[in-house]
Design a protein around this motif. Structure first.
Motif, mmCIF file in Angstrom:
data_model
loop_
_atom_site.group_PDB
_atom_site.id
_atom_site.type_symbol
_atom_site.label_atom_id
_atom_site.label_comp_id
_atom_site.label_asym_id
_atom_site.label_seq_id
_atom_site.Cartn_x
_atom_site.Cartn_y
_atom_site.Cartn_z
ATOM 1 N N LYS A 137 12.033 5.090 -39.516
ATOM 2 C CA LYS A 137 10.985 4.776 -40.487
ATOM 3 C C LYS A 137 10.540 6.079 -41.152
ATOM 4 C CE LYS A 137 6.505 4.023 -39.479
ATOM 5 N NZ LYS A 137 5.344 3.407 -38.857
ATOM 6 N N ARG A 138 10.338 6.004 -42.457
ATOM 7 C CA ARG A 138 9.871 7.165 -43.216
ATOM 8 C C ARG A 138 8.426 6.938 -43.630
ATOM 9 N NH1 ARG A 138 12.404 9.704 -48.783
ATOM 10 N NH2 ARG A 138 10.624 11.031 -49.260
ATOM 11 N N ASP A 139 7.577 7.900 -43.322
ATOM 12 C CA ASP A 139 6.171 7.858 -43.726
ATOM 13 C C ASP A 139 5.870 9.050 -44.617
ATOM 14 O OD1 ASP A 139 5.186 5.512 -42.337
ATOM 15 O OD2 ASP A 139 5.399 6.647 -40.481
ATOM 16 N N GLU A 140 4.931 8.837 -45.511
ATOM 17 C CA GLU A 140 4.466 9.903 -46.397
ATOM 18 C C GLU A 140 3.001 10.171 -46.089
ATOM 19 O OE1 GLU A 140 6.360 11.684 -48.205
ATOM 20 O OE2 GLU A 140 8.147 10.461 -48.181
ATOM 21 N N PRO A 141 2.495 11.329 -46.396
ATOM 22 C CA PRO A 141 3.196 12.434 -47.037
ATOM 23 C C PRO A 141 4.044 13.213 -46.027
ATOM 24 C CG PRO A 141 0.939 13.082 -46.625
ATOM 25 C CD PRO A 141 1.078 11.651 -46.159
ATOM 26 N N GLY A 142 4.991 13.942 -46.556
ATOM 27 C CA GLY A 142 5.750 14.876 -45.736
ATOM 28 C C GLY A 142 7.084 14.393 -45.222
ATOM 29 N N PHE A 143 7.530 13.170 -45.626
ATOM 30 C CA PHE A 143 8.822 12.656 -45.166
ATOM 31 C C PHE A 143 8.876 12.725 -43.645
ATOM 32 C CE2 PHE A 143 13.512 12.512 -46.791
ATOM 33 C CZ PHE A 143 13.853 11.582 -45.823
ATOM 34 N N VAL A 144 7.901 12.072 -43.009
ATOM 35 C CA VAL A 144 7.821 12.043 -41.544
ATOM 36 C C VAL A 144 8.680 10.899 -41.026
ATOM 37 C CG1 VAL A 144 6.286 11.769 -39.561
ATOM 38 C CG2 VAL A 144 5.508 13.041 -41.571
#
Length: 116
Positions: free
Chosen positions: A54-61
């Motif tokens: 899974k990709r979360d923002e901010p920061g491409f976590v």
């Protein structure tokens, strides 16, 4: 799961359970695997598309959407099916014939089998 994906998943699984940035993953991959940033980002993006990450923002976590145990089980079942005709006994025979075990490891295996 491809070997390249497993390498990335290992980095994610061994990192903060709340996630790790793609940048951090790429730095670890560069240091441990020898990959460049583009290779790492390409693999991460494919894993996001497949639903492993899974990709979360901010920061491409990035965080894992699958547990290590799930992948181990799936990959083990595939290995048994592909190389041993679906026979767990054949897998165990191969391990016992081709690997060296300490007495402690053999005792642990005996205990695991007796508990089943």
């Amino acid at each position: 799961m491809f070997d390249s994906e497993i390498k990335i998943m290992d980095i994610i699984w061994n990192s903060d359970p709340n996630g790790v940035t793609a940048k951090e993953i790429s730095l670890i991959a560069e240091r441990t695997i020898g990959w460049n940033k583009n290779t790492t980002y390409t693999v991460i993006k494919k894993m996001i598309e497949k639903g492993y990450v899974k990709r979360d923002e901010p920061g491409f976590v990035c965080s894992a959407l699958v547990r290590r145990e799930e992948i181990q089980k799936t990959e083990t079942q595939g290995l048994i099916k592909r190389f041993f005709g679906g026979s767990k006994k054949a897998l165990m025979s191969s391990l016992l014939e081709n690997e060296t075990f300490t007495e402690e490891e053999l005792n642990e295996l005996r205990e695991m089998i007796s508990k089943r």
